[in-house]
Each structure stands twice: as structure tokens, then as C-alpha cells.
Design an enzyme around this catalytic site. Structure first.
Site, PDB file in Angstrom:
ATOM      1  N   ALA A  18       0.824  -1.201   0.000  1.00 15.56           N
ATOM      2  CA  ALA A  18       0.000   0.000   0.000  1.00 15.56           C
ATOM      3  C   ALA A  18       0.866   1.263   0.000  1.00 15.56           C
ATOM      4  CB  ALA A  18      -0.936  -0.010   1.205  1.00 15.56           C
ATOM      5  N   LYS A  40       9.789   0.986   9.080  1.00 10.62           N
ATOM      6  CA  LYS A  40      10.664   0.476  10.136  1.00 10.62           C
ATOM      7  C   LYS A  40      11.534  -0.678   9.649  1.00 10.62           C
ATOM      8  CE  LYS A  40       7.168  -2.486  12.363  1.00 10.62           C
ATOM      9  NZ  LYS A  40       6.461  -2.814  13.610  1.00 10.62           N
ATOM     10  N   PHE A 121      -9.727 -19.410  -6.502  1.00  9.32           N
ATOM     11  CA  PHE A 121      -9.494 -19.044  -5.107  1.00  9.32           C
ATOM     12  C   PHE A 121     -10.795 -19.149  -4.328  1.00  9.32           C
ATOM     13  CE2 PHE A 121      -6.242 -16.902  -2.435  1.00  9.32           C
ATOM     14  CZ  PHE A 121      -5.143 -17.449  -3.034  1.00  9.32           C
ATOM     15  N   GLN A 235      -9.585 -12.537  10.639  1.00  7.56           N
ATOM     16  CA  GLN A 235      -9.742 -13.724   9.810  1.00  7.56           C
ATOM     17  C   GLN A 235      -8.813 -14.858  10.238  1.00  7.56           C
ATOM     18  OE1 GLN A 235      -8.514 -13.848   5.400  1.00  7.56           O
ATOM     19  NE2 GLN A 235     -10.722 -14.119   5.387  1.00  7.56           N
ATOM     20  N   HIS A 237      -7.203 -18.203   8.750  1.00 10.85           N
ATOM     21  CA  HIS A 237      -6.956 -18.912   7.491  1.00 10.85           C
ATOM     22  C   HIS A 237      -6.998 -20.401   7.798  1.00 10.85           C
ATOM     23  CE1 HIS A 237      -5.051 -20.304   3.831  1.00 10.85           C
ATOM     24  NE2 HIS A 237      -5.112 -19.089   3.332  1.00 10.85           N
ATOM     25  N   LEU A 247       2.095 -19.786   6.401  1.00  9.65           N
ATOM     26  CA  LEU A 247       0.905 -19.990   5.579  1.00  9.65           C
ATOM     27  C   LEU A 247       1.123 -21.027   4.479  1.00  9.65           C
ATOM     28  CD1 LEU A 247      -1.985 -18.906   4.836  1.00  9.65           C
ATOM     29  CD2 LEU A 247      -0.812 -17.584   3.095  1.00  9.65           C
ATOM     30  N   GLU A 250      -3.943 -20.598   0.075  1.00  7.70           N
ATOM     31  CA  GLU A 250      -5.212 -21.101  -0.418  1.00  7.70           C
ATOM     32  C   GLU A 250      -5.065 -21.665  -1.831  1.00  7.70           C
ATOM     33  OE1 GLU A 250      -8.517 -18.901   1.047  1.00  7.70           O
ATOM     34  OE2 GLU A 250      -9.318 -18.725  -0.965  1.00  7.70           O
ATOM     35  N   ARG A 281     -12.940 -18.497   3.603  1.00  7.48           N
ATOM     36  CA  ARG A 281     -12.068 -18.942   4.689  1.00  7.48           C
ATOM     37  C   ARG A 281     -12.788 -19.176   6.002  1.00  7.48           C
ATOM     38  NH1 ARG A 281      -7.105 -15.008   2.949  1.00  7.48           N
ATOM     39  NH2 ARG A 281      -6.512 -16.340   1.211  1.00  7.48           N
ATOM     40  N   HIS A 349      -4.942 -14.709  10.558  1.00 12.82           N
ATOM     41  CA  HIS A 349      -4.382 -14.367   9.260  1.00 12.82           C
ATOM     42  C   HIS A 349      -4.630 -12.950   8.766  1.00 12.82           C
ATOM     43  CE1 HIS A 349      -2.878 -15.049   5.248  1.00 12.82           C
ATOM     44  NE2 HIS A 349      -4.033 -14.786   4.703  1.00 12.82           N
ATOM     45  N   ARG A 384     -12.708 -11.288   4.653  1.00 11.22           N
ATOM     46  CA  ARG A 384     -12.060 -10.944   3.393  1.00 11.22           C
ATOM     47  C   ARG A 384     -11.948 -12.176   2.513  1.00 11.22           C
ATOM     48  NH1 ARG A 384      -6.511 -11.517   1.484  1.00 11.22           N
ATOM     49  NH2 ARG A 384      -5.738 -12.356   3.433  1.00 11.22           N
TER      50      ARG A 384
HETATM   51  C1  LIG Z   1       1.202 -15.200   4.933  1.00  8.42           C
HETATM   52  C2  LIG Z   1       0.252 -14.271   4.267  1.00  8.42           C
HETATM   53  C3  LIG Z   1      -0.147 -14.501   2.964  1.00  8.42           C
HETATM   54  C4  LIG Z   1      -1.011 -13.645   2.314  1.00  8.42           C
HETATM   55  N1  LIG Z   1      -1.385 -13.934   1.040  1.00  8.42           N
HETATM   56  C5  LIG Z   1      -2.213 -13.089   0.407  1.00  8.42           C
HETATM   57  C6  LIG Z   1      -2.624 -13.370  -0.926  1.00  8.42           C
HETATM   58  O1  LIG Z   1      -2.242 -14.361  -1.510  1.00  8.42           O
HETATM   59  N2  LIG Z   1      -3.435 -12.509  -1.534  1.00  8.42           N
HETATM   60  C7  LIG Z   1      -3.875 -11.384  -0.913  1.00  8.42           C
HETATM   61  O2  LIG Z   1      -4.604 -10.617  -1.530  1.00  8.42           O
HETATM   62  N3  LIG Z   1      -3.498 -11.096   0.350  1.00  8.42           N
HETATM   63  C8  LIG Z   1      -2.687 -11.925   1.029  1.00  8.42           C
HETATM   64  N4  LIG Z   1      -2.326 -11.643   2.324  1.00  8.42           N
HETATM   65  C9  LIG Z   1      -2.683 -10.371   2.921  1.00  8.42           C
HETATM   66  C10 LIG Z   1      -1.777  -9.276   2.426  1.00  8.42           C
HETATM   67  O3  LIG Z   1      -0.478  -9.778   2.252  1.00  8.42           O
HETATM   68  C11 LIG Z   1      -1.647  -8.103   3.376  1.00  8.42           C
HETATM   69  O4  LIG Z   1      -2.904  -7.706   3.770  1.00  8.42           O
HETATM   70  C12 LIG Z   1      -0.984  -6.940   2.712  1.00  8.42           C
HETATM   71  O5  LIG Z   1       0.263  -7.332   2.208  1.00  8.42           O
HETATM   72  C13 LIG Z   1      -0.784  -5.786   3.633  1.00  8.42           C
HETATM   73  O6  LIG Z   1       0.033  -4.820   3.002  1.00  8.42           O
HETATM   74  P1  LIG Z   1       0.267  -3.395   3.607  1.00  8.42           P
HETATM   75  O7  LIG Z   1       0.985  -2.615   2.595  1.00  8.42           O
HETATM   76  O8  LIG Z   1      -1.015  -2.845   4.110  1.00  8.42           O
HETATM   77  O9  LIG Z   1       1.161  -3.629   4.887  1.00  8.42           O
HETATM   78  P2  LIG Z   1       2.576  -4.350   5.123  1.00  8.42           P
HETATM   79  O10 LIG Z   1       3.080  -5.033   3.958  1.00  8.42           O
HETATM   80  O11 LIG Z   1       2.431  -5.089   6.404  1.00  8.42           O
HETATM   81  O12 LIG Z   1       3.558  -3.145   5.346  1.00  8.42           O
HETATM   82  C14 LIG Z   1       3.602  -2.398   6.506  1.00  8.42           C
HETATM   83  C15 LIG Z   1       4.682  -1.380   6.379  1.00  8.42           C
HETATM   84  O13 LIG Z   1       4.594  -0.484   7.455  1.00  8.42           O
HETATM   85  C16 LIG Z   1       5.816  -0.324   8.077  1.00  8.42           C
HETATM   86  N5  LIG Z   1       5.574   0.006   9.474  1.00  8.42           N
HETATM   87  C17 LIG Z   1       4.791  -0.631  10.357  1.00  8.42           C
HETATM   88  N6  LIG Z   1       4.852  -0.025  11.544  1.00  8.42           N
HETATM   89  C18 LIG Z   1       5.686   1.016  11.411  1.00  8.42           C
HETATM   90  C19 LIG Z   1       6.175   2.011  12.289  1.00  8.42           C
HETATM   91  N7  LIG Z   1       5.826   2.067  13.576  1.00  8.42           N
HETATM   92  N8  LIG Z   1       7.051   2.909  11.811  1.00  8.42           N
HETATM   93  C20 LIG Z   1       7.452   2.860  10.516  1.00  8.42           C
HETATM   94  N9  LIG Z   1       7.015   1.956   9.663  1.00  8.42           N
HETATM   95  C21 LIG Z   1       6.151   1.037  10.100  1.00  8.42           C
HETATM   96  C22 LIG Z   1       6.529  -1.623   7.854  1.00  8.42           C
HETATM   97  O14 LIG Z   1       7.907  -1.462   7.919  1.00  8.42           O
HETATM   98  C23 LIG Z   1       6.075  -1.971   6.446  1.00  8.42           C
HETATM   99  O15 LIG Z   1       6.895  -1.341   5.519  1.00  8.42           O
HETATM  100  C24 LIG Z   1      -1.490 -12.516   2.988  1.00  8.42           C
HETATM  101  C25 LIG Z   1      -1.119 -12.291   4.300  1.00  8.42           C
HETATM  102  C26 LIG Z   1      -0.305 -13.190   4.961  1.00  8.42           C
HETATM  103  C27 LIG Z   1      -0.045 -13.006   6.419  1.00  8.42           C
END
Ligand SMILES: Cc1cc2nc3c(=O)[nH]c(=O)nc-3n(C[C@H](O)[C@H](O)[C@H](O)COP(=O)(O)OP(=O)(O)OC[C@H]3O[C@@H](n4cnc5c(N)ncnc54)[C@H](O)[C@@H]3O)c2cc1C
Ligand code: HEM
Ligand code: SF4
Ligand code: FES
Lengths: 570, 127, 238
Positions: A18, A40, A121, A235, A237, A247, A250, A281, A349, A384
Site C-alpha cells: 500500500a 521500520k 481461489f 480472519q 486462514h 501460511l 489457499e 475462509r 491471518h 475478506r
Molecule cells: C502469509 C500471508 C499470505 C497472504 N497472502 C495473500 C494473498 O495471496 N493474496 C492477498 O490478496 N493477500 C494476502 N495476504 C494479505 C496481504 O499480504 C496483506 O494484507 C498486505 O500485504 C498488507 O500490506 P500493507 O501494505 O497494508 O502492509 P505491510 O506489507 O504489512 O507493510 C507495513 C509497512 O509499514 C511499516 N511500518 C509498520 N509499523 C511502522 C512504524 N511504527 N514505523 C514505521 N514503519 C512502520 C513496515 O515497515 C512496512 O513497511 C497474505 C497475508 C499473509 C499473512
């Protein structure tokens, strides 16, 4: 103590899918705004790299897929708690994101003719999950990260731990962070801030999440007065590898894998005769847990489990489509899925809830946006669908980046005051680091994990949850009295982790109180004492506001446009 | 650019056969370089006069120094064959069998070395 | 199955370096990373190390175990033995305990333009590019690099030249040069053909040996050299 103030028009906290997408969107929208990307961990160490299975998108309308179908799957999967206007917008935007990633170098898995391949899926009624082997998130993050290097106005601050958010007159004006390398406290003055810090999966002990997913952004926003939405929906899984919780995507079932109990039976036939293993799920996880409770699980050294059987798929298909799964099963459980079934059980999850935003990622605070797992837009509602979350990060990351640029254009900075800076410094270094006490923060974390695993697991009851809430509050009191062993400045992971545990305690309370109060079962939230969905009283979003005494709950309606709630059968 | 750890060239703890071959190549390269310098200085001494050269030579070419000569040949053969391997690999050839190649080249070096030592022995002892 | 093990950890607190021994009971299946967490959570909270995914994809946790760079999360304690000597990676400045400064490593990766370069790049209107599975396989394995730094730590060329791009960066360059969708090959070749580029490599090949993802950086490097040689010869005649 040096106190540095760094100015950027837009500050993005978090460089996962994101955050990276938001940064690129902002930089594309304007080459003039300066963008800080703070995380971080190094960006490619974010949790998103763990996403395995894929990203849902309607690419082949000519073959029978449609936006309405994707929207309907999502809304039904969400047990009707999703905001339907947001879902409709979302499903229309995601295909472009897939193509952008393609144009930026993402190694999508392909069909023979060279077009992007898609797989089945859970809960998706068309094979619409785009994937890059079973390393989808990994390749997506790397592609976005690499692309982000092309924009000179994205300035990265890797390994900066954000500690607080500064808000004045309901408008955001900056954040504070500890630069891990030096241990210095740094202030970022900004016109707009985008939260992209991911979920809070480490509240649980048995979880698929990376160690760094501690919900920092959620807690920081919550403490600063921003409401959290629908946090009681966590959620589970179906298939977490035993014992680590890693994990088993799926996609294992999407590619044709079976779930079996100790009698060798494909028990899903009794729970979801139509969709079988590919039901959503929440349905599959509950089915598995029921099998386990009723004594039809296998017995293993780490307790009862269910078998995820891929043996009939053959080595070639497993190598081609699920190489990471094979590698992980071998390395972490000593099992080759080509030869034997994988021992699994349901595992925490995903955080459906998050910072309250509208469908344009705007929070109630001006200039503060949230996107990705940290936000509740909400398209996931009470449950989700697999492969909708990476999609969410891409679509709403982009929206947040663009909205932030629109917002900062023509705005001026509001300074973070000296008093605010001194207060933050005092809080971190005197009150947290400098404190002496006799509690080990990691013990508290362990107890918190145990509490969540026990009292807020797949099947909940009011009785148990009440006890759980008490336990969490007790742990919060204990936390007042912790001692951080490492008193040095540079790379103090002890301080960082102690603070993360503090964040988690606040969030656990929100999850717990929200779940206890919601007297119905919906999606991932399932209560044995209220096993039915109750649209009359509970077709509404929970909002939790911070008070020193604990969360104060409020409710807002769900946006329903074209799809009326019906019974959910698979 | 600063010079960091030259010891990195010769650190073998936790390393594979590749690194051993590499370190040995570097070592033998240096030995050969030293030898070449010595050799050239000897040849240069010819300019001073035939006697000086003969005096030098007679102190170094003797049955007692035979083991040293033999070692020098070992170094040379190892360096030459291993160098050939490096050249092959660096053209992107035979990458997949790179480890086997190390063994093959080392074996070849050993064969040549044994043969040459035998020849030298024959030559020096006038057998 | 349980057994007592000894973790000898090379520590650095910002001023002095020292070795510290930790003894504890490990169980079968426990990884080195779990061992480190056990130490941090129960024995000494000040121990610093990096980790995140604990499943071998984020690249945070590379350390030297008995001299060899490996991912702590993927290494079973009992596979190594009863005594584990754990050190930070080489060739990067140590910040604290097992944490090294990887900023320079990432700068090098950035320096090779590791992204798809296309003339018709259109942000607003992306279109599906075709790539057959065969074209995908031409580079796919090289796209699996997690930037853990293990190869960089093992590389003797990186040991003596801090400006050398190193195996991971050059592998990234190769990965994009081999992508059928890419048009930036010449540009990238210019970047890796300099004095800090491919010609610094001595084919020590230890990088491929230690790479936890079997990316084969040594192979990418040699292929890149060949491309670079052709590129340089061509540029003479231009
Ligand atoms: C094992 C696993 C498999 C998955 N597989 C799928 C899939 O196949 N398909 C799907 O659609 N979704 C999947 N998901 C869900 C999906 O991966 C996550 O919801 C998504 O990647 C979240 O992305 P994000 O960018 O919101 O956060 P994240 O990728 O968690 O990034 C968080 C960021 O914030 C930073 N951060 C956090 N706290 C701080 C702080 N205090 N100060 C500075 N920086 C900070 C971290 O360093 C990191 O850069 C999966 C989840 C898991 C656990
Ligand atoms: C058939 C003869 C030879 C071959 C095939 C050969 C091959 C090579 C090769 C390929 C290298 C580069 C290795 C690398 O990239 O690390 C090298 C390095 C070197 N060679 Fe030779 N060489 C030969 C003879 C010699 C001789 C006669 C000398 C003595 C002067 C010598 C001294 C060196 C030195 C000092 C190095 C540098 C060491 C290093 O880079 O590791 N070589 N040789
Ligand atoms: S090439 Fe291998 S060893 Fe080197 S950084 Fe990438 S994954 Fe790590
Ligand atoms: S913790 Fe992510 S690779 Fe080891």
C-alpha cells in the site's frame, strides 16, 4: 539530544504494497511534491512479501467474468458488512493495477499464449486470481519498490520507527520517528500523512504474520483520537503449517488440493457441498475446527491437526505452481508435499478492521489518509476473500497517493511545536526507556498471545471473552511496570519491541471489547452463544474511540447499493 | 574507495571448495610472481657477468633444492590448470559442473606435477 | 527431542566487540532464529538482530553461522550441531550485534537501474504485454533474490573493494536485461561495465554456494560479463 525536523509535503508511513503504491501514485500525479516514505524495515522486508496466492482481478470479460460477479463474491464473502459503493469502485480499478505491474516488470505467471494466467481461489466464483507462482506478494513488492526508484521526489527513510502522530485542529501536521541506526528522535513536518502500516496479526501467537506486523499505525492513530472500524473481525486462514503457523496458501486448494480428516474423508462435503475446499475462509476454518473439536483430527506432537493433501497433483504441477509451499513444507516441517499430506490447522491471518476511512481513503482527520491492511475502507466487511487484500493495497494505495497530492497542493505547513517535541522526547526516552520496573515485556507479549489464542479464537463465547477482556486489562496494568534492558541508543530493538507490545495491548482491547459487544455471528466473528447473523441489530460498522479507560464504541450504517443481504450458502 | 580486508581473500572458515580453489590460485599466483621476479633478476645478473650468474645458479640448482623446485612446479601446474578453469567459467561455460571441473583440473595438475617431478629428479641426479 | 545447545554470539554494542555464550535447551525443528528470539525474550533483551517473515522471503535475517552466511529463519539448529558460532555478515559495517548497515548494499542495487525500461511506458493506460512461459523462465530464477546480503558477505571481491557493485546488484541487472519486456539493456550494460562492475569478479563462486534462494548470482555475473564484453567491443565500432 539532537532534534531534527524534516519537511515533506506528504509523509507515507509504511512501505509495504500500500505504501509503495501510494508513493508512486503521488509521484506520478506531481513531480513537484516531495514525498517521504518511512518504514521500520527496508521496503522489501515488509510483510507484503509473504503474500503467496495471488491478486483478484477481472481480466477476461470475454471468457465469462464480470465486475458485478467480482463485486457480488466480495460482498457475499464479507457477509454483507462491506460498503458496496467502495466494492464497486474497487473491482473496476484493480485490472489496471495488474497491467501496470506487468508493465513495470512483475513476473506474472503466464498462459502458453503469453497472456497473464489466473487461478481459482476461495469464494471467488471465477478463476480470477492473478499470480506469480506462489510468491505473488514478493514479486509485487519488489516490482513496486524497483519502480519507485525511478522517481526522484520519493525520499526514503528506511528503518525509521514511527512513534507518534501530530494533529492540530483536526488536521494532521506531522509524525515523529526514531532513526534506528542512530537512535535519534526525528520529526517529520508534513501537510498530509498516509498510514500504510499493515495489520495487527501478531496479537495472536499462532499466526501467519511476520514478526513486524504489530499494528503500530492502528494504535498510533487510535491513541491520537482517530476511530478504528470493525476491529472485532479477525480472519482465520484454514491452513497454517504446524508448528510455525507459516501460511500454506489457499492456492494449494485452488490448484486442486484436498482437506482430509483422520478417516481420510474430504469432510468439506458436509459443510459446503458446492464449493467444497474452496468455500470462503471463515467457512472452511470453522469446518476444520469442528472436525478437530469432535475428535476427527490427526494427533501430532503439537496437538490435533488436519491433512492438506496435494499428493494427487503430481510433482510437476507442485513445482510449477507451488514451489514455495514445497520448499517451506520441507524446510519447516520436514515434509515433502509431493509424497505426504501437510499437517495444518486454522491460523490467525488478517485484520479486516482498521482505521476508519471513506472510500477515498480519507480518515476523519484532515490530511490523514489510510490504505492497505491498516485501513477499513471497507471492502472486506466481516470476512475478506483470499486475493482481495493485495488488490486492495494496490487500488487504495493509489487513491491515497493521489488524494494526498490534491490535498497538499496550495496548502502550507503547520509547525510541530517545541513543546510537542519535548513531550514526545520525554515520553520515549524518560518514561519508556528510562523507566525501571520488574516486568519483562516479552512475558507480557506471550501472555497476550495466549489470551488471544484462547479467548478470541474461531469459536467465541461471551463468558470466555469477558474473561479475556479482563486478562488484557490486567496485562495493560502490568505493562506500566516494564523494564527495557537495553539502555543504549543505536539500533535499540529492545525499545522498539517494547513499544510494539504497548501498541498491541491497546489493539487487543479494541478487538476484545468489540467482539464481546457484538452479539451475533457474522463472517469471521462467530459466537457459540449467538450463532446467527442478526441483520436487524447488527448490520452496522463498529467504531472504537480511544479513552484512557478503554475503547468507547459507536456504530455507523453499512452502505448498501444493489445487493440486499441474503443467507450465505456455499 | 578504501582497501578493506585483504584477509577476505584467504578466509576459509565456512567456505566451500570454490573458495579453497580461489585462495590457492591467488596464493600460487603470488608465488609465481615472486619466482618470476627472482628468475628475471637471475637472468639480469648475466649482464654483470657469467660468473655471477653461475654462482647464483649453483646455489639454487642442487639436489637439496629439488623439493622446492618441485613445489614450484606444483604451484605452476595448479595455477595454470585452475586458471584455465577460471577462464572457461568466466566465459559462462560449464557453470553447472563448476565443482567437478575444480576436481578435474586439480587432478590434471597433480598428474603433470608428478610427471615433472620425476623428470626433474632424473635430470638433477643424472640417473 | 530436546538437547542443550550453545550459541556463541559475536556482539558489538556500538563501542566494543566481544563474544558471549548462551546455553539453552533447543527442541527438534527449532530454527536459529527461534533460538535468537528465545535469547532475546528470556535471557538478554539487549541482543539485536533483524527478522521479520520467519519464512525465508523477506531477507532480513542473514547472519554467519559457523562462518557461513545463512538465513537464521531457515536454518535448523540441530542441522548445524550443538555449538553455533553466530556472527554478523561480513563486508558491511556492523551497527550492533548481528545487525549490519545495509544502506550501501541497497544503493548498489539501485545503481544498476533494476526496473523495466520501456519507451512506450504509459502510466495512465497500461496494456497487457505478452510473455510466454519460456520467455518468463529465461529470467525468472534470477528474480527470486531477496537481497539478504549473504552473497555480498561471502564475496572476496567485495571484501577488498567497497565500491564493487557485488553479486546481488549485478544479478538484478542481468534479470532485467533478460526480460523480454525490457528495452534498457544497453543503458544497464553501461552501468555494470565500469571499474566497479562485472570485471571485478574473480569467479570465486562462493556467492552461488551461500545463496539461500538458489539464485545463482555467479552464473548471472558470468553471463553479464559476456554481454558486457560484446557491448564494449560494439561500442568501439560505434
Ligand atoms: C502469509 C500471508 C499470505 C497472504 N497472502 C495473500 C494473498 O495471496 N493474496 C492477498 O490478496 N493477500 C494476502 N495476504 C494479505 C496481504 O499480504 C496483506 O494484507 C498486505 O500485504 C498488507 O500490506 P500493507 O501494505 O497494508 O502492509 P505491510 O506489507 O504489512 O507493510 C507495513 C509497512 O509499514 C511499516 N511500518 C509498520 N509499523 C511502522 C512504524 N511504527 N514505523 C514505521 N514503519 C512502520 C513496515 O515497515 C512496512 O513497511 C497474505 C497475508 C499473509 C499473512
Ligand atoms: C598458463 C599459464 C597461466 C594461466 C592460464 C593463468 C591464469 C590466470 C587467471 C585466469 C588469473 C585470474 C584469476 C582470477 O580472476 O582470480 C590469474 C591470476 C594471476 N596470475 Fe596467472 N596464469 C598463468 C600463469 C601465471 C604466471 C606465469 C604468473 C607469474 C607471474 C601468474 C601470476 C598470476 C597472479 C599474480 C595472478 C593474480 C592472482 C589472482 O587474481 O587471484 N600467472 N592467472
Ligand atoms: S543473490 Fe542470493 S545471497 Fe545474494 S542477496 Fe540475493 S538471495 Fe541473498
Ligand atoms: S526472517 Fe525473513 S528471511 Fe528470515
Amino acid at each position: 539530544m539532537s532534534m531534527e525536523v524534516i519537511k515533506h509535503d506528504i509523509v507515507i508511513i509504511g512501505a509495504g504494497l500500500a505504501g509503495l503504491r501510494a508513493a508512486i501514485a503521488a509521484a506520478e500525479k506531481s513531480r513537484e511534491v516531495s514525498i517521504a516514505l518511512i518504514s521500520k524495515t527496508y521496503p522489501i522486508r515488509c510483510h507484503s512479501v509473504c503474500a503467496e496466492g495471488g491478486t483478484a482481478a477481472v481480466l477476461r470479460e470475454d471468457e465469462g467474468d464480470s465486475f458485478d460477479l467480482h463485486a457480488w463474491d466480495t460482498i457475499k464473502g464479507a457477509d454483507f458488512l462491506a460498503d458496496q459503493d467502495a466494492v464497486e469502485f474497487f473491482v473496476r480499478e484493480i485490472p489496471k493495477e495488474i497491467l501496470r505491474l506487468d508493465n513495470w516488470g512483475c513476473p506474472w505467471s503466464r498462459r502458453e499464449d503469453g497472456r497473464i494466467a489466473q487461478r481459482a481461489f476461495g469464494g471467488q466464483s471465477f478463476n480470477r486470481t492473478v499470480f506469480a507462482a506462489d510468491r505473488t506478494g514478493f514479486h509485487e513488492v519488489h516490482t513496486l519498490y524497483e519502480r519507485s526508484l525511478m522517481y526522484p521526489n520519493i525520499v526514503r527513510y528506511d528503518e525509521y520507527f514511527v512513534t507518534n502522530l501530530f494533529i492540530e485542529d483536526n488536521a494532521v501536521k506531522g509524525v515523529s520517528a526514531i532513526q534506528l541506526k542512530t537512535g535519534d528522535l526525528v520529526f517529520f513536518n508534513a501537510k498530509a500523512v498516509i498510514l500504510a502500516t499493515g495489520g495487527a496479526g501478531r496479537l495472536y501467537g499462532f499466526t501467519t504474520y511476520s514478526h513486524q506486523v504489530t499494528g503500530d499505525g492502528l494504535a498510533i492513530a487510535y491513541r491520537a483520537g482517530v476511530p478504528l472500524k470493525d476491529m472485532e473481525f479477525v480472519q482465520f486462514h484454514p491452513t497454517g503449517l504446524i508448528p510455525s503457523g507459516i501460511l500454506m496458501t489457499e492456492a494449494c486448494r485452488g490448484e486442486g488440493g484436498y482437506l482430509r480428516n483422520r478417516d481420510g474423508e474430504r469432510f468439506m462435503a458436509r459443510y459446503a457441498p458446492e464449493r467444497m475446499e474452496l468455500a470462503p475462509r471463515d467457512v472452511v476454518a470453522r469446518a476444520m475446527w469442528t472436525e478437530i473439536i469432535e475428535g476427527r483430527g490427526f494427533e501430532g506432537p503439537y496437538g490435533p491437526y488436519i491433512a492438506l493433501d496435494l499428493t494427487h497433483l503430481g510433482e510437476e504441477k507442485i513445482e510449477e505452481r507451488l514451489p514455495l509451499i514445497r520448499d517451506a513444507a520441507r524446510k519447516f516441517a520436514g515434509i515433502d508435499p509431493v509424497e505426504e499430506p501437510i499437517p495444518v490447522k486454522p491460523v490467525a491471518h488478517y485484520t479486516m478492521g482498521g482505521v476508519h476511512t471513506n472510500m477515498w481513503t480519507e480518515t476523519p482527520v484532515r490530511g490523514l489518509y489510510a490504505a492497505g491492511e491498516v485501513a477499513a475502507v471497507s471492502i472486506h466487511g466481516a470476512n475478506r476473500l483470499g486475493s482481495n487484500s493485495t488488490a486492495e493495497c494496490l487500488v487504495f494505495g493509489r487513491v491515497a497517493g493521489e488524494k494526498a497530492v490534491e490535498y497538499v497542493t496550495g496548502k502550507s505547513f503547520a509547525e510541530i511545536t517545541k513543546e510537542e517535541m519535548l513531550a514526545e522526547e520525554k515520553r520515549l526516552f524518560d518514561e519508556i526507556l528510562g523507566k525501571s520496573g520488574d516486568e519483562n515485556p516479552y512475558e507480557i507479549k506471550k501472555e497476550l498471545n495466549e489470551t488471544m489464542d484462547k479467548h478470541f479464537w474461531i469459536f467465541k463465547t461471551g463468558e470466555e471473552m469477558k474473561e479475556g477482556v479482563k486478562k488484557i486489562q490486567e496485562l495493560k496494568r502490568k505493562y506500566e511496570n516494564i523494564e527495557i534492558v537495553d539502555k543504549k541508543k543505536g539500533f535499540n530493538t529492545d525499545l522498539m519491541q517494547a513499544m510494539e507490545i504497548g501498541f498491541m495491548l491497546d489493539l487487543a482491547e479494541v478487538v476484545a471489547v468489540g467482539a464481546y459487544t457484538r452479539t451475533e455471528s457474522r463472517g469471521a466473528h462467530y459466537r457459540l452463544d449467538y450463532p446467527k447473523r442478526d441483520d436487524e441489530n447488527w448490520l452496522k460498522h463498529t467504531l472504537a474511540y480511544y479513552t484512557p479507560e478503554g475503547p468507547k464504541l459507536d456504530y455507523i450504517p453499512v452502505t448498501i447499493t444493489r445487493w440486499q443481504p441474503v443467507e450465505r450458502k456455499y | 574507495m578504501e582497501m578493506r580486508r585483504v584477509s577476505g581473500w584467504f578466509t576459509l572458515k565456512g567456505k566451500s571448495i570454490n573458495s579453497i580453489a580461489y585462495s590457492f590460485h591467488r596464493l600460487t599466483g603470488m608465488v609465481l610472481l615472486l619466482y618470476l621476479i627472482a628468475h628475471l633478476s637471475f637472468l639480469t645478473s648475466l649482464r654483470i657477468g657469467e660468473e655471477t650468474y653461475t654462482a647464483f645458479i649453483s646455489t639454487t640448482v642442487r639436489p637439496e633444492t629439488l623439493p622446492l623446485d618441485s613445489l614450484l612446479f606444483l604451484a605452476t601446474f595448479y595455477h595454470a590448470f585452475n586458471g584455465l578453469r577460471v577462464v572457461l567459467n568466466e566465459f559462462g561455460l560449464l557453470y553447472e559442473v563448476r565443482k567437478a571441473l575444480i576436481y578435474v583440473m586439480t587432478l590434471l595438475a597433480l598428474i603433470f606435477w608428478l610427471y615433472s617431478t620425476y623428470m626433474m629428479y632424473v635430470f638433477v641426479t643424472g640417473w | 527431542m530436546e538437547r542443550e545447545v550453545l550459541f556463541r554470539i559475536r556482539r558489538f554494542d556500538g563501542e566494543k566487540e566481544y563474544w558471549q555464550d548462551f546455553r539453552f535447551t533447543a527442541r527438534k525443528g527449532m530454527t536459529v532464529l527461534e533460538g535468537l528470539y528465545f535469547i532475546k525474550e528470556s535471557l538478554d533483551g539487549s541482543l539485536a538482530f533483524r527478522a521479520s517473515c520467519r519464512m525465508g522471503v523477506c531477507g532480513s535475517c542473514a547472519v554467519k553461522v559457523n562462518g557461513k552466511p545463512r538465513l537464521a529463519c531457515e536454518t535448523q539448529i540441530f542441522d548445524v550441531g550443538d555449538v553455533l558460532e553466530i556472527e554478523p555478515l561480513d563486508n558491511m559495517p556492523v551497527l550492533k550485534d548481528l545487525v549490519v548497515d545495509m544502506d550501501g548494499f541497497f544503493r548498489k542495487h539501485e545503481a544498476v537501474k533494476p526496473y523495466l525500461i520501456r519507451k512506450d511506458d504509459d502510466y495512465k493506460n497500461p496494456k497487457e504485454l505478452l510473455q510466454t512461459p519460456k520467455e518468463l523462465h529465461a529470467y525468472y530464477d534470477f528474480s527470486l533474490c531477496i537481497k539478504c546480503g549473504a552473497c555480498y558477505s561471502a564475496c572476496p571481491a567485495s571484501a577488498t573493494r567497497s565500491d564493487y557493485l557485488g553479486p546481488a546488484a549485478i544479478t538484478a541487472a542481468y534479470r532485467f536485461c533478460m526480460d523480454s519486456r525490457d528495452e534498457g539493456k544497453e543503458e544497464r550494460l553501461g552501468l555494470v561495465s565500469g571499474s566497479d562492475g562485472v570485471w571485478r569478479c574473480h569467479f570465486n563462486a562462493e556467492c552461488s554456494e551461500v545463496c539461500p534462494k538458489s539464485v545463482e548470482p555467479a552464473k548471472a555475473m558470468q553471463k553479464m560479463r559476456l554481454m558486457s564484453a560484446i557491448h564494449m567491443i560494439k561500442s568501439i565500432f560505434r
